[in-house]
Design an enzyme around this catalytic site. Structure first.
Site, PDB file in Angstrom:
ATOM      1  N   ARG A  48     169.636 119.832  48.827  1.00 23.85           N
ATOM      2  CA  ARG A  48     168.093 120.132  49.535  1.00 23.85           C
ATOM      3  C   ARG A  48     167.347 119.410  48.625  1.00 23.85           C
ATOM      4  O   ARG A  48     167.144 119.763  47.308  1.00 23.85           O
ATOM      5  CB  ARG A  48     167.711 121.782  49.439  1.00 23.85           C
ATOM      6  CG  ARG A  48     166.479 121.734  49.853  1.00 23.85           C
ATOM      7  CD  ARG A  48     165.788 123.268  50.193  1.00 23.85           C
ATOM      8  NE  ARG A  48     164.540 123.268  50.536  1.00 23.85           N
ATOM      9  CZ  ARG A  48     163.663 123.884  50.154  1.00 23.85           C
ATOM     10  NH1 ARG A  48     163.814 124.660  48.971  1.00 23.85           N
ATOM     11  NH2 ARG A  48     162.391 123.676  50.572  1.00 23.85           N
ATOM     12  N   HIS A  96     156.957 119.241  50.493  1.00 22.65           N
ATOM     13  CA  HIS A  96     156.907 120.497  49.233  1.00 22.65           C
ATOM     14  C   HIS A  96     155.590 119.953  48.526  1.00 22.65           C
ATOM     15  O   HIS A  96     155.988 119.851  47.187  1.00 22.65           O
ATOM     16  CB  HIS A  96     158.342 120.037  48.584  1.00 22.65           C
ATOM     17  CG  HIS A  96     158.858 121.251  47.625  1.00 22.65           C
ATOM     18  ND1 HIS A  96     159.937 121.816  47.790  1.00 22.65           N
ATOM     19  CD2 HIS A  96     158.227 121.908  46.625  1.00 22.65           C
ATOM     20  CE1 HIS A  96     160.101 122.967  46.833  1.00 22.65           C
ATOM     21  NE2 HIS A  96     158.807 122.792  46.307  1.00 22.65           N
ATOM     22  N   GLU A 102     157.417 126.786  51.563  1.00 21.22           N
ATOM     23  CA  GLU A 102     156.387 127.931  51.241  1.00 21.22           C
ATOM     24  C   GLU A 102     154.890 127.680  51.588  1.00 21.22           C
ATOM     25  O   GLU A 102     153.966 127.269  50.553  1.00 21.22           O
ATOM     26  CB  GLU A 102     156.477 128.196  49.615  1.00 21.22           C
ATOM     27  CG  GLU A 102     157.718 128.294  49.306  1.00 21.22           C
ATOM     28  CD  GLU A 102     158.026 128.743  47.980  1.00 21.22           C
ATOM     29  OE1 GLU A 102     156.964 128.855  47.108  1.00 21.22           O
ATOM     30  OE2 GLU A 102     159.194 128.924  47.311  1.00 21.22           O
ATOM     31  N   ASN A 117     163.062 131.560  50.447  1.00 22.75           N
ATOM     32  CA  ASN A 117     163.092 131.292  49.068  1.00 22.75           C
ATOM     33  C   ASN A 117     162.692 132.767  48.524  1.00 22.75           C
ATOM     34  O   ASN A 117     161.389 133.226  48.664  1.00 22.75           O
ATOM     35  CB  ASN A 117     161.639 130.134  48.746  1.00 22.75           C
ATOM     36  CG  ASN A 117     161.873 128.943  49.395  1.00 22.75           C
ATOM     37  OD1 ASN A 117     163.035 128.675  49.781  1.00 22.75           O
ATOM     38  ND2 ASN A 117     161.102 128.118  48.884  1.00 22.75           N
ATOM     39  N   TYR A 150     163.016 135.246  44.974  1.00 25.58           N
ATOM     40  CA  TYR A 150     163.149 135.194  43.618  1.00 25.58           C
ATOM     41  C   TYR A 150     162.948 136.851  42.844  1.00 25.58           C
ATOM     42  O   TYR A 150     163.804 137.068  42.069  1.00 25.58           O
ATOM     43  CB  TYR A 150     161.993 134.324  42.834  1.00 25.58           C
ATOM     44  CG  TYR A 150     162.260 133.042  43.036  1.00 25.58           C
ATOM     45  CD1 TYR A 150     163.035 132.308  42.070  1.00 25.58           C
ATOM     46  CD2 TYR A 150     161.742 132.414  44.041  1.00 25.58           C
ATOM     47  CE1 TYR A 150     163.276 130.869  42.264  1.00 25.58           C
ATOM     48  CE2 TYR A 150     162.165 130.862  44.185  1.00 25.58           C
ATOM     49  CZ  TYR A 150     162.712 130.345  43.464  1.00 25.58           C
ATOM     50  OH  TYR A 150     162.786 128.948  43.573  1.00 25.58           O
ATOM     51  N   GLU A 202     166.207 128.825  48.828  1.00 31.31           N
ATOM     52  CA  GLU A 202     165.642 128.775  47.246  1.00 31.31           C
ATOM     53  C   GLU A 202     166.115 130.118  46.618  1.00 31.31           C
ATOM     54  O   GLU A 202     165.730 131.163  47.191  1.00 31.31           O
ATOM     55  CB  GLU A 202     164.211 128.338  46.787  1.00 31.31           C
ATOM     56  CG  GLU A 202     164.080 127.219  46.856  1.00 31.31           C
ATOM     57  CD  GLU A 202     162.464 126.585  46.199  1.00 31.31           C
ATOM     58  OE1 GLU A 202     162.155 127.348  45.295  1.00 31.31           O
ATOM     59  OE2 GLU A 202     162.055 125.636  46.946  1.00 31.31           O
TER      60      GLU A 202
HETATM   61  C1  BGC Z   1     159.028 126.304  44.619  1.00 30.83           C
HETATM   62  C2  BGC Z   1     159.660 125.622  43.711  1.00 30.83           C
HETATM   63  C3  BGC Z   1     159.637 126.279  42.261  1.00 30.83           C
HETATM   64  C4  BGC Z   1     160.197 127.400  42.258  1.00 30.83           C
HETATM   65  C5  BGC Z   1     159.957 128.154  40.969  1.00 30.83           C
HETATM   66  C6  BGC Z   1     159.505 127.884  44.462  1.00 30.83           C
HETATM   67  O1  BGC Z   1     158.307 128.643  44.825  1.00 30.83           O
HETATM   68  O2  BGC Z   1     159.362 125.922  45.955  1.00 30.83           O
HETATM   69  O3  BGC Z   1     159.204 124.305  43.851  1.00 30.83           O
HETATM   70  O4  BGC Z   1     159.859 125.273  41.186  1.00 30.83           O
HETATM   71  O5  BGC Z   1     159.531 128.259  43.068  1.00 30.83           O
HETATM   72  O6  BGC Z   1     158.857 128.587  40.654  1.00 30.83           O
END
Ligand code: BGC
Length: 510
Positions: A109, A153, A198, A339, A341, A407
């Site tokens: 990607r 992006h 995002e 995405n 985290y 992501e």
């Molecule tokens: C983004 C990336 C970024 C990653 C870590 C995502 O929100 O798409 O560009 O590097 O998070 O912060």
């Protein structure tokens, strides 16, 4: 740690029994791994984005982007870092392909830099820019890796920002022109497209808080206007592909939404409502128009409408879709890109009515449990349970869409090659994806590790490193070196899941 895990697991079993119907807020601790495989043809990927890796910011006819402009101001990015050279992938893309090859990924990607192919955003085409992506795609083909391409992006051509950027409703036409060029030039080889990465960041941080390019400040107004234009621009590009390219290129088009997981902080109904509200404001804002009813979540319409009236606005700060637009937007994606985290705990908390902002509109307080492991980024706490909960929540709210994790990853500040923390992160997050597929029946068809290599981490510069590969930024050759997590990820891909006889799947890391 082993004890805590064991007790937490027991507690969860007592609370929820057999996990087919796990209430989404109950999973707080790491459970035992599920040893099983992913479905056949599962997409395994790693990702980067143009501004974070390409460098060559002003060569061969590329126009400036809003990130080039933003980072040229002193004091914006840690240590004055910029993306002007980054990993220099414009020249070193073969090194990236070699790294990808060693991971066994099926897909890469990456994003196209809009101002590299259209320096003014619209009109004049920059052939060397087009050639760069053709060469990259050709190199991927040789390595038997499929491209998964993001159109946007965050690096809007500065020329378009000068005309209002995402606040100008003409942006949908500009985005369509750019997308048409990309589909025409690269569409024979690209079967997975992501329109926007995002949009939440663009709308809230770029045009709301002003802490990301183009740094416009309108936290309760511009935020929603930009969000509205982003959704309409996405839909326009989806419809363009659907009518003019899909019939013969046969690819699919989705959008990548960043969505945290929000658990209620207590058993109080008010906190459960607050957690649901947080999810709707973050994920539902974009997912509900596209994958749900065609309109914004009702809680957003209600909250922002009521507050706007009390604040003296003569209409809601949240724009309205016309009936025609709702029909156009609804169903404008073949898959939902996630995405993801991190997670938060959430409490109900009325905001000050004089605070005119997207954040205040939500009437809640979100925070991290202090027991959660940290990472190299202050905002990223390691909470693998959140991904599974989120996938279940999305399945239930948005009509069981096909989902691709576009992501997921973890940072450190050391960039060390024996990156045990990252292995821990990938192991447990990926295993939660497997559980979501196998135990909960969620339709996830792919997983993407962020990021292929250490790169320009936006305002954090080069300090927060997300790479599976270390990049030595002090050497002009910018060598990419595999970290331990790269071998671990390659092994998961090779096994298409989790085997009991792989050492890394067996030992507790803490
Ligand atoms: C983004 C990336 C970024 C990653 C870590 C995502 O929100 O798409 O560009 O590097 O998070 O912060």
């Amino acid at each position: 740690m082993a004890n805590i895990n064991w007790m937490g697991w027991l507690l969860m079993v007592l609370l929820v029994g057999n996990d087919k119907t796990v209430p989404v807020s109950c999973i707080y601790v790491d459970e035992p791994l599920l040893y099983d495989t992913f479905p056949p043809n599962f997409v395994w990927a790693s990702a980067t984005s143009a501004h974070q890796i390409e460098g060559a910011w002003n060569v061969d006819g590329k126009g400036p982007s809003i990130w080039d402009t933003y980072t040229s101001q002193p004091g914006i990015v840690a240590e004055g870092a910029t993306g002007q050279t980054a990993c220099n992938s414009y020249y070193f893309y073969q090194k990236d392909v070699d790294a990808l090859k060693s991971l066994n990924v099926s897909h890469y990607r990456f994003s196209i830099s809009w101002p590299r192919v259209l320096p003014d955003g619209i009109g004049r085409i920059n052939q060397p820019g087009v050639d760069y992506y053709k060469n990259l795609i050709a190199a991927l083909k040789v390595a038997n890796i499929q491209p998964m391409v993001t159109l946007y992006h965050w690096d809007l051509p500065q020329a378009l920002e000068d005309m209002g950027g995402w606040l100008n409703s003409s942006v949908a036409d500009w985005f369509e022109e750019y997308a048409r060029l990309c589909f025409t030039q690269f569409g024979d080889d690209v079967k997975i497209w992501v329109t926007l990465n995002e949009p939440w960041i663009t709308a809230w941080q770029g045009y709301g808080l002003g802490v990301s390019a183009p740094a416009k400040y309108g936290p309760g107004t511009y935020t929603y206007q930009a969000g509205h234009n982003l959704i309409l621009a996405h839909a326009k590009v989806y419809r363009l592909y659907e009518s003019s390219f899909k019939p013969f290129q046969q690819g699919k088009v989705g959008i990548a939404l960043n969505i945290n997981w929000y658990s209620p902080a207590t058993d109080l109904t008010a906190d459960a409502d607050a957690a649901e509200r947080a999810l709707q404001f973050m994920g539902g804002w974009f997912a509900n128009p596209i994958f749900g009813s065609g309109d914004y979540p009702s809680i957003m319409k209600q909250k922002i409408g009521e507050k706007s009236a009390l604040q003296g606005f003569n209409q809601s700060r949240l724009p309205e879709f016309t009936q025609e637009q709702k029909i156009f937007v609804q169903g404008s994606a073949d898959f939902l890109g996630i995405n993801h985290y991190t997670s938060f705990l959430t409490e109900d908390k009325p905001s000050d009515i004089n605070d005119i902002s997207y954040e205040a509109d939500q009437d809640l307080y979100a925070y991290y449990d202090p027991s959660w492991y940290g990472s190299g980024s202050p905002w990223l706490k390691i909470t693998p349970f959140g991904l599974r909960n989120l996938l279940i929540w999305l399945r239930d709210r948005f009509n069981d869409p096909e989902m691709i994790i576009t992501e997921n990853g973890c940072s450190d500040t050391a960039g060390n090659l024996d990156d045990m923390l990252r292995i821990y992160y990938f192991k447990h997050y990926i295993n939660n994806v497997l559980k979501a597929i196998k135990n909960d029946g969620v339709k996830v068809t792919g997983y993407t590790a962020w990021s292929l290599m250490d790169n320009f981490e936006w305002r954090a510069g080069y300090n927060e490193k997300f790479g599976l590969f270390n990049v030595n930024f002090t050497s002009p050759e910018l060598p990419r070196t595999a970290k331990a997590s790269a071998s671990y990820y390659a092994q998961i891909i090779r096994d298409n899941g989790f085997r009991t006889d792989q050492p890394c799947n067996n030992y507790p890391i803490s």
